[in-house]
Design a protein around this motif. Structure first.
Motif, PDB file in Angstrom:
ATOM      1  N   ILE A   1      42.469 -23.815 -10.686  1.00 48.39           N
ATOM      2  CA  ILE A   1      43.024 -23.381 -11.965  1.00 48.39           C
ATOM      3  C   ILE A   1      44.340 -22.648 -11.744  1.00 48.39           C
ATOM      4  O   ILE A   1      45.325 -22.870 -12.447  1.00 48.39           O
ATOM      5  N   LEU A   2      44.371 -21.780 -10.732  1.00 48.34           N
ATOM      6  CA  LEU A   2      45.578 -20.991 -10.495  1.00 48.34           C
ATOM      7  C   LEU A   2      46.737 -21.865 -10.025  1.00 48.34           C
ATOM      8  O   LEU A   2      47.884 -21.649 -10.395  1.00 48.34           O
TER       9      LEU A   2
ATOM     10  N   LYS B   1      47.473 -28.768 -15.559  1.00 47.54           N
ATOM     11  CA  LYS B   1      46.690 -29.953 -15.243  1.00 47.54           C
ATOM     12  C   LYS B   1      45.214 -29.711 -15.580  1.00 47.54           C
ATOM     13  O   LYS B   1      44.535 -30.561 -16.153  1.00 47.54           O
ATOM     14  N   HIS B   2      44.776 -28.505 -15.222  1.00 46.28           N
ATOM     15  CA  HIS B   2      43.383 -28.174 -15.460  1.00 46.28           C
ATOM     16  C   HIS B   2      43.077 -28.177 -16.959  1.00 46.28           C
ATOM     17  O   HIS B   2      42.082 -28.742 -17.405  1.00 46.28           O
TER      18      HIS B   2
ATOM     19  N   LYS C   1      40.492 -30.575 -18.920  1.00 48.97           N
ATOM     20  CA  LYS C   1      39.405 -30.029 -19.741  1.00 48.97           C
ATOM     21  C   LYS C   1      39.458 -30.630 -21.137  1.00 48.97           C
ATOM     22  O   LYS C   1      38.449 -31.031 -21.712  1.00 48.97           O
ATOM     23  N   ALA C   2      40.688 -30.654 -21.694  1.00 52.27           N
ATOM     24  CA  ALA C   2      40.852 -31.155 -23.055  1.00 52.27           C
ATOM     25  C   ALA C   2      40.410 -32.614 -23.130  1.00 52.27           C
ATOM     26  O   ALA C   2      39.691 -33.028 -24.046  1.00 52.27           O
ATOM     27  N   LYS C   3      40.807 -33.371 -22.139  1.00 46.39           N
ATOM     28  CA  LYS C   3      40.421 -34.784 -22.109  1.00 46.39           C
ATOM     29  C   LYS C   3      38.909 -34.928 -22.037  1.00 46.39           C
ATOM     30  O   LYS C   3      38.312 -35.766 -22.702  1.00 46.39           O
ATOM     31  N   GLN C   4      38.329 -34.046 -21.206  1.00 47.28           N
ATOM     32  CA  GLN C   4      36.888 -34.110 -21.021  1.00 47.28           C
ATOM     33  C   GLN C   4      36.175 -33.833 -22.346  1.00 47.28           C
ATOM     34  O   GLN C   4      35.233 -34.533 -22.705  1.00 47.28           O
TER      35      GLN C   4
END
Lengths: 273, 423
Positions: free
Chosen positions: B33-34, B39-40, B44-47
C-alpha cells in the motif's frame, strides 16, 4: 431416526450456534481440564509459576515506580496498589493472548474434527481463572501484611469485574484471532501490543494521575475494572457504577464485533491452513 | 431402507490464493500500500466493482448422492480429485459453497488417528480427551474404557505420558479410541496407512466388524484398492471434483485401474510444472526397451528400462534417483535406487535408467513413482506419484506358461533356478 444433521453453506451467525455451544459444553470442559492438567501436572512448578509472574512484576514495579520514581498511589502502600492492578491485568492480558492464538494454535484439531470453534477461546479463557485464583492468594497475604480490611462489597463486585474482564479479553481476542489467521505475522506484534496496553491502563499508576484527560482512560474498559477493584479493596473512593456500566456496554459491543469477525473467519479457516 | 446420507447438488469453490494454503503477511500488505497507494486503491475499486475475476477452482461440483443406511461406500480417485474435500464437507470441517447435505444419525469422522492427543498427558487421560474430541460423552467413554484399553494392548503403560510411547503404541491407542465410537455414520480417511502390517490388519478387521454390525453406514477413502475391495460393496470414483462413476466396487475399481493404465509410458513436464524443489526437478520419464526405444507396453520376457531425466540445480547435495514400483491396487512391489556417487551431485541434467530384468514382473499393470532424494540428511527433492504407468503382458508367441494355461498369481513372477532329481 434419532438425529438429523443438515450441512449448508454457512451463515455468519444464527441462534442455532448458541444451542450448539451448549450441546458441546462437555468438550469445553475437557479442554479446560486438559489445559489445567497440563499446566499443573507438576503441581509445585505450576502453582509457583502462576504466583511468580505477578509477584516478580509487583516487586520490580514497586522498586522502580514506587520507591525510585515515587509514583502516587492514592495513599495506599504501592506494592499492594500495583498488585491489585496487576492481578486483573495478568488475567486480561494472558486471556487476550490465549484467545488471539486459539484458531492458529489449534489448527491441528480444527482441520480434522468438527465442533463449534468458539469452544476453544472460551475454554482458553476459563483456564485463566485458575491462575487468577492462585495469584489472588498473594493479594490476600498482602492485605494481611498491610492490615487492610476490604469492604465486603468486594465479594459482590468481584464476579462482575471478572465478567467484564472475561468479555473484554474474549471480544478483543476473537477479533485478533481472526486477523491472526489472515495475517500470520500479527502474532509477532501481539506481545508488544499487549505490553503497550499496559501503559494505557491504570495498573502502575492511579487513574487520577491523568487529571482532566482521565476520560480518555475511561475508554479502556479495564480502567473501570481496576478502579472499581481498588475502590472496593481499599475504600479510597466510592465505586463508580456509571463507569462500570459504560465498561460493560463497551465490552459487550467489543464481544459482538469479535464474534462476527471470528465466525466469518472460522468458515474458511480450515481451507487456508 | 432409510437414507442415511443425502447429498444434493454439493459444490465447493476455492479461490486459488486460498487453495494454495498460503496466507498473506500484514507486513507485505502494508508495504504494498505504501509503495503504490494509487495502484492499490484502483485494484480495490476494481475488486469491489467486480471487474477482477478471482481465480476460482471448484474442488467439488454438482455432487448428488444418496447413501442408504448400512451401506459401506468406498471413495477412490487420483490425488486432487476431491476425495478429501468431500470428507471435509461431510465432517463439517469446512462448509460447502452450494447445495445441501442431510445426515441422519450420529456422525463421527476419523480423518486422522489421535487428533488432539496431548503428549504430556497419560494414556488414560488421552483416551478421555480424544474420545471427547471425537464426540463421545464422558459417560460413553467410561462405559467403553475397558474395551478400549483391551483393544489397544497398552494396558501397562496407561499411566505413562504418551510422549514416552513408541509410535506404534501411540497409533494403537489412538485407533482403539476411534474404533469404539459407535456412530451411525462413520467417515474414515486414509488413516489405516499408518502403523505396522499387523496393526493395519487388525484395524481393517475392526472396520469390517463395525460395518457388519447393525445398520452402520461407512464412507471409506483409500488409495489401497485391495482394502476398498475387501470392505466396500459400492464405490464412488471421483475425477476432477465430479462423480465419474458410482456402483459396484468391482466395476468401479476396474474402470479406475484401466484408466490409470492409459496414462502412458512417456511423460514430459513443461517448464513451469516440473515436479521438484530448488535442488532437483524432473523433466521427463519413459519406459524403454534394451535399444532405448520407447515402448507402449512390455512383454514379460523382455528387459524393461524405466528412464527419467532430471536436473540438479544446486551444488552441495548428492541427490540419489530412486524408483518405486506399485501395483494398481497401491501395494509396493519394490523400490530400487542408484548407488551413491559424488558425480550425482554435479549441477546439470542427468539421465538415469533402472533396468528391470526379464521375467521378473508378472503380467499386469504397474505404476512407477519417481523420487530424487538426498539420503543424509534425508530430504526428498522431487516425488512424482504415478509418474509412469505401464503394462507387462505375456508374449503369446513365446509363452513361458507352457501347459499352465492361466495367469500365474503374484506381483512378481521370477524365473528361478530349480533342481529336481529322481532317486
Amino acid at each position: 431416526m434419532s438425529k438429523i444433521t443438515l450441512i449448508k453453506p454457512k451463515k455468519t451467525f444464527s441462534f442455532e450456534d448458541i444451542k450448539e455451544l451448549w450441546k458441546y459444553r462437555e468438550l469445553a470442559y475437557f479442554f479446560v481440564w486438559r489445559d489445567i492438567k497440563v499446566k499443573y501436572k507438576q503441581t509445585f512448578v505450576g502453582i509457583s509459576w502462576a504466583i511468580f509472574q505477578p509477584f516478580v512484576a509487583m516487586v520490580v514495579f514497586s522498586v522502580f515506580f514506587g520507591t525510585l520514581a515515587k509514583m502516587p498511589s492514592d495513599g495506599i502502600p504501592y506494592p499492594i496498589f500495583v498488585y491489585s492492578g496487576l492481578l486483573f491485568w495478568q488475567f486480561f492480558s494472558s486471556a487476550l493472548s490465549e484467545t488471539s492464538n486459539s484458531l492458529v494454535g489449534n489448527a491441528g484439531i480444527i482441520t480434522k474434527v468438527y465442533f463449534p470453534r468458539l469452544i476453544l477461546p472460551i475454554s482458553g479463557v476459563v483456564t485463566k481463572f485458575v491462575d487468577f485464583g492462585i495469584a489472588s492468594l498473594i493479594l490476600v497475604g498482602l492485605m494481611f501484611y498491610y492490615n487492610i480490611t476490604p469492604s465486603p462489597i468486594i465479594l459482590l463486585i468481584l464476579p462482575l469485574l471478572l465478567l467484564i474482564t472475561f468479555i473484554a479479553a474474549m471480544g478483543g481476542g476473537l477479533f485478533l484471532a481472526s486477523i491472526n489467521v489472515k495475517y500470520r505475522d500479527v502474532r509477532y506484534v501481539l506481545p508488544y501490543f499487549i505490553q503497550m496496553l499496559l501503559f494505557v491502563t491504570p495498573v502502575i499508576y492511579p487513574a487520577s494521575i491523568a487529571g482532566k484527560w482521565s476520560f480518555l482512560l475511561a475508554l479502556n474498559p479495564m480502567t473501570g475494572v481496576i478502579k472499581a477493584s481498588r475502590a472496593a479493596l481499599f475504600g479510597t473512593e466510592p465505586i463508580n457504577w456509571e463507569l462500570l456500566g459504560i465498561s460493560l456496554i463497551a465490552v459487550l459491543i467489543l464481544l459482538a464485533i469479535g464474534i462476527i469477525f471470528f465466525k466469518k473467519t472460522e468458515r474458511y479457516f480450515a481451507d487456508i491452513v | 431402507m432409510t437414507n442415511s446420507i443425502e447429498i444434493k447438488n454439493i459444490g465447493k469453490k476455492y479461490n486459488i490464493t486460498h487453495q494454495r494454503g498460503s496466507y498473506v503477511s500484514l507486513r507485505d500488505v502494508i508495504t504494498n500500500i505504501l509503495k503504490n497507494p494509487f495502484k492499490h486503491a484502483k485494484h480495490k475499486a476494481k475488486q469491489i466493482l467486480g471487474k477482477i475475476e478471482n481465480e476460482e477452482f471448484w474442488a467439488l461440483k454438482d455432487i448428488n448422492l444418496t447413501i442408504k443406511k448400512g451401506e459401506i461406500i468406498g471413495i477412490i480417485g487420483a490425488n486432487g480429485a476431491g476425495k478429501s474435500t468431500l470428507l471435509k464437507l461431510l465432517s463439517r470441517i469446512t462448509p460447502p459453497t452450494t447445495g445441501e447435505i442431510k445426515l441422519s444419525g450420529r456422525v463421527a469422522s476419523l480423518l486422522e488417528v489421535g487428533t488432539g492427543f496431548h503428549p504430556e498427558l497419560t494414556g488414560r487421560e488421552n483416551i478421555f480427551l480424544n474420545g471427547a474430541i471425537l464426540g463421545m460423552t464422558k459417560k460413553e467413554i467410561v462405559e467403553r474404557f475397558d474395551d478400549i484399553v483391551e483393544f489397544s494392548g497398552v494396558k501397562q503403560f496407561l499411566d505413562t505420558p504418551v510422549k514416552r510411547y513408541s509410535s506404534g503404541m501411540y497409533v494403537r491407542l489412538a485407533f482403539a479410541v476411534a474404533a469404539h465410537m459407535e456412530p451411525d455414520i462413520l467417515i474414515v480417511d486414509e488413516v489405516l496407512a499408518v502403523g505396522d502390517a499387523e496393526f493395519q490388519k487388525k484395524s481393517l478387521g475392526k472396520l469390517d466388524e463395525v460395518s457388519k454390525s447393525e445398520g452402520r453406514t461407512i464412507l471409506f477413502v483409500s488409495h489401497n484398492m485391495a482394502a476398498i475391495q475387501k470392505l466396500c460393496k459400492k464405490t464412488i470414483l471421483l475425477e476432477k471434483g465430479r462423480i465419474e462413476m458410482f456402483g459396484d466396487t468391482e466395476k468401479v475399481v476396474d474402470h479406475y485401474v484401466t484408466k490409470i493404465g492409459s496414462r502412458g509410458t512417456e511423460m514430459r513436464w513443461e517448464k513451469n510444472e516440473t515436479p521438484g524443489d530448488d535442488v532437483a526437478i524432473l523433466h521427463s520419464a519413459r519406459i524403454i526397451n534394451e535399444n532405448r526405444d520407447k515402448i507402449p507396453f512390455a512383454t514379460a520376457n523382455q528387459k524393461i528400462g524405466v528412464e527419467f531425466v532430471y536436473e540438479v540445480l544446486k551444488d552441495g547435495y548428492i541427490p540419489i534417483p530412486n524408483i518405486h514400483i506399485f501395483t494398481p491396487t497401491g501395494e509396493r512391489a519394490f523400490m530400487s535406487h542408484e548407488e551413491y556417487d559424488k558425480k550425482l551431485g554435479a549441477v546439470g541434467k542427468h539421465r538415469t535408467t533402472m533396468w528391470i530384468p526379464e521375467n521378473l514382473l508378472n503380467d499386469g499393470t504397474y505404476v512407477a513413482q519417481i523420487v530424487v532424494s538426498t539420503m543424509k540428511p534425508l530430504r526428498i527433492h522431487l516425488s512424482q506419484q504415478e509418474a509412469l504407468v505401464f503394462s507387462v503382458v505375456e508374449d503369446i508367441m513365446n509363452s513361458q506358461k507352457n501347459d499352465f494355461n492361466q495367469k500365474v498369481p503374484g506381483v512378481v513372477r521370477p524365473r528361478l533356478k530349480w533342481e529336481t532329481v529322481q532317486f
